[in-house]
Scaffold this motif. Structure first.
Motif, short mmCIF file in Angstrom:
data_model
loop_
_atom_site.label_atom_id
_atom_site.label_comp_id
_atom_site.label_asym_id
_atom_site.label_seq_id
_atom_site.Cartn_x
_atom_site.Cartn_y
_atom_site.Cartn_z
N MET A 1 -4.46 5.30 -8.23
CA MET A 1 -5.46 6.44 -8.34
C MET A 1 -4.98 7.55 -7.67
SD MET A 1 -9.42 7.18 -6.87
CE MET A 1 -10.00 5.45 -7.94
N ASP A 2 -5.17 8.76 -8.19
CA ASP A 2 -4.67 10.01 -7.51
C ASP A 2 -5.15 10.27 -6.06
OD1 ASP A 2 -3.50 13.07 -8.14
OD2 ASP A 2 -5.44 13.21 -7.33
N ARG A 3 -4.37 10.66 -5.21
CA ARG A 3 -4.67 10.71 -3.81
C ARG A 3 -5.95 11.77 -3.69
NH1 ARG A 3 -3.97 13.58 0.81
NH2 ARG A 3 -3.32 12.55 2.89
N ASN A 4 -5.91 12.71 -4.31
CA ASN A 4 -6.92 13.95 -4.18
C ASN A 4 -8.17 13.19 -4.69
OD1 ASN A 4 -5.49 15.72 -2.86
ND2 ASN A 4 -4.59 16.85 -4.69
N LYS A 5 -8.02 12.70 -5.93
CA LYS A 5 -9.36 12.13 -6.38
C LYS A 5 -9.94 11.06 -5.55
CE LYS A 5 -11.04 9.67 -10.72
NZ LYS A 5 -10.64 9.22 -11.84
N LEU A 6 -9.08 10.20 -5.16
CA LEU A 6 -9.73 9.31 -3.98
C LEU A 6 -10.16 9.91 -2.88
CD1 LEU A 6 -9.84 6.34 -3.04
CD2 LEU A 6 -7.83 6.40 -2.33
N PHE A 7 -10.00 10.92 -2.09
CA PHE A 7 -10.21 11.57 -1.10
C PHE A 7 -11.60 12.10 -1.44
CE2 PHE A 7 -11.19 15.69 1.02
CZ PHE A 7 -11.02 15.00 2.30
N GLU A 8 -11.75 12.71 -2.59
CA GLU A 8 -12.89 13.38 -2.85
C GLU A 8 -13.88 12.36 -3.18
OE1 GLU A 8 -15.77 16.23 -3.53
OE2 GLU A 8 -13.83 16.41 -2.54
N GLN A 9 -13.71 11.35 -3.69
CA GLN A 9 -14.53 10.19 -4.17
C GLN A 9 -15.12 9.42 -2.80
OE1 GLN A 9 -13.73 7.31 -7.49
NE2 GLN A 9 -13.66 5.82 -5.68
N ILE A 153 3.35 -4.11 16.99
CA ILE A 153 2.50 -4.91 16.08
C ILE A 153 1.44 -3.90 15.16
CG2 ILE A 153 0.79 -6.62 15.73
CD1 ILE A 153 2.21 -8.41 17.98
N PRO A 154 0.92 -3.22 15.80
CA PRO A 154 0.07 -2.20 15.27
C PRO A 154 0.81 -1.24 14.18
CG PRO A 154 -0.58 -2.10 17.34
CD PRO A 154 0.85 -2.87 17.46
N GLU A 155 2.08 -1.04 14.28
CA GLU A 155 2.72 -0.27 13.52
C GLU A 155 3.63 -1.09 12.55
OE1 GLU A 155 2.79 3.11 13.31
OE2 GLU A 155 1.19 2.96 14.77
N LEU A 156 3.61 -2.62 12.38
CA LEU A 156 4.11 -3.44 11.61
C LEU A 156 4.12 -3.06 10.14
CD1 LEU A 156 5.89 -6.08 11.65
CD2 LEU A 156 3.84 -7.13 11.61
N LEU A 157 2.88 -2.59 9.72
CA LEU A 157 2.80 -2.37 8.35
C LEU A 157 2.81 -0.88 7.98
CD1 LEU A 157 -0.22 -4.59 7.66
CD2 LEU A 157 2.08 -5.17 7.19
N THR A 158 3.21 -0.27 8.89
CA THR A 158 3.32 1.50 8.70
C THR A 158 4.33 1.53 7.53
OG1 THR A 158 2.56 1.84 11.00
CG2 THR A 158 3.88 3.66 9.47
N PRO A 159 5.33 0.98 7.54
CA PRO A 159 6.57 1.27 6.46
C PRO A 159 5.87 1.10 5.04
CG PRO A 159 7.59 -0.14 8.02
CD PRO A 159 6.12 -0.01 8.47
N LEU A 160 4.97 0.11 4.93
CA LEU A 160 4.30 0.14 3.58
C LEU A 160 3.49 1.35 3.28
CD1 LEU A 160 3.01 -3.41 3.70
CD2 LEU A 160 5.26 -2.89 2.85
N ALA A 161 2.85 2.16 4.08
CA ALA A 161 2.13 3.22 3.74
C ALA A 161 2.84 4.31 3.05
CB ALA A 161 1.38 3.81 4.88
N VAL A 162 4.20 4.28 3.34
CA VAL A 162 4.95 5.23 2.64
C VAL A 162 5.00 5.02 1.03
CG1 VAL A 162 7.32 6.02 2.50
CG2 VAL A 162 6.48 5.32 4.69
N HIS A 163 4.92 3.95 0.74
CA HIS A 163 4.89 3.73 -0.74
C HIS A 163 3.44 3.60 -1.40
CE1 HIS A 163 9.12 2.66 -0.07
NE2 HIS A 163 8.64 1.96 1.12
N SER A 164 2.55 3.98 -0.66
CA SER A 164 1.02 3.92 -1.20
C SER A 164 0.43 4.99 -0.47
CB SER A 164 0.44 2.37 -0.74
OG SER A 164 -1.10 2.40 -0.93
N SER A 166 -2.69 5.58 -1.29
CA SER A 166 -4.06 4.92 -1.01
C SER A 166 -4.11 4.53 0.41
CB SER A 166 -4.62 4.10 -2.04
OG SER A 166 -4.81 4.60 -3.20
N LEU A 167 -3.06 3.82 0.69
CA LEU A 167 -2.61 3.08 2.03
C LEU A 167 -2.88 4.34 3.35
CD1 LEU A 167 -2.55 0.55 3.55
CD2 LEU A 167 -0.20 0.46 2.93
N GLU A 168 -1.87 5.31 3.04
CA GLU A 168 -1.59 6.16 3.91
C GLU A 168 -3.04 7.05 4.07
OE1 GLU A 168 -1.44 10.57 4.53
OE2 GLU A 168 -1.54 9.69 2.53
#
Length: 237
Positions: A1-9, A153-164, A166-168
């Motif tokens: 989903m488009d980031r701005n659309k998700l934000f507005e939703q 450990i709290p930053e363990l999954l942070t690299p994945l947010a670069v590729h998503s 929605s996650l970010e």
């Protein structure tokens, strides 16, 4: 989903400030807006490929925490399990062991040597009962194992947010559900899993599920040594 659309939703469903800029921090408090039963949160996440999985986890969260009314008046700023069900100490220990094992596997998959090395050593788990003491605040007073759980450990999954996107976008709102990165990563795992797969990473089915079991039973972990984790179970009458 488009980031701005998700934000507005999300902003519209949670009835947040319509003038807020479309950035992650503007969605902080979103999930609190749907308390106590989570009705409407599916409108916020609808359209995401894994919306159903995300909603089921959130539905469980709302059910486990229940009302957000404080006994002395007012409302909880964060999600709290006020009446956790008892957990057998043996089960608590084995559940914590499962959580550590899954974290170690995940660290290996994500090539995080800091976390992997910290968890590769033999770590004892001690189960206690009562109010958990506070962790030390000074850096010199903290064990390296504690620093790993507080920072790495709290930053363990942070690299994945670069590729998503929605996650970010949603990570801060999920974190401020309880100011708990481990809980955040359990609730967001379907998104993290899909981001990992998109980058050809083979990850476990649900590496944070064991942590959620401890959390929903009111168990708190404390670390005061390099090779030991203390679990504090709530005292029941």
């Amino acid at each position: 989903m488009d980031r701005n659309k998700l934000f507005e939703q999300c902003r519209t469903a949670a009835r947040l400030d319509p003038e807020a800029p479309p950035d992650p921090d503007s969605l902080i408090g979103m999930f609190q807006a749907f308390r106590p039963d989570g009705v409407g949160v599916d409108d916020a996440l609808g359209g995401l490929p894994i919306a159903g999985e995300l909603y089921r986890r959130l539905e469980r969260l709302y059910r486990d925490c229940g009302e957000d009314l404080r006994p002395q008046g007012g409302r909880d700023a964060y999600f709290i399990v006020r009446q956790p069900r008892p957990l057998d100490p043996v089960v608590a220990e084995s559940t914590a062991r499962e959580w550590l094992d899954e974290l170690e596997k995940l660290a290996a998959t994500l090539s995080n040597e800091t976390v992997g090395n910290a968890l590769a050593r033999e770590i004892r788990i001690r189960v206690l009962e009562g109010i958990a003491p506070k962790h030390p605040k000074g850096p010199d007073e903290k064990s390296e194992l504690l620093k790993t759980f507080e920072s790495a450990i709290p930053e363990l999954l942070t690299p994945l947010a670069v590729h998503s996107t929605s996650l970010e976008l949603l990570r801060p709102a999920y974190y401020f559900i309880a100011c708990d990165a481990h809980l955040r990563d359990y609730l967001m795992w379907p998104m993290c899993r899909d981001a990992a797969k998109a980058n050809a990473l083979i990850v476990g089915d649900d590496p944070f599920a064991a942590y959620y079991e401890l959390w929903r039973h009111g168990v708190k972990f404390r670390i005061f040594a390099e090779d030991q984790i203390d679990l504090y179970l709530p005292r029941h009458a």
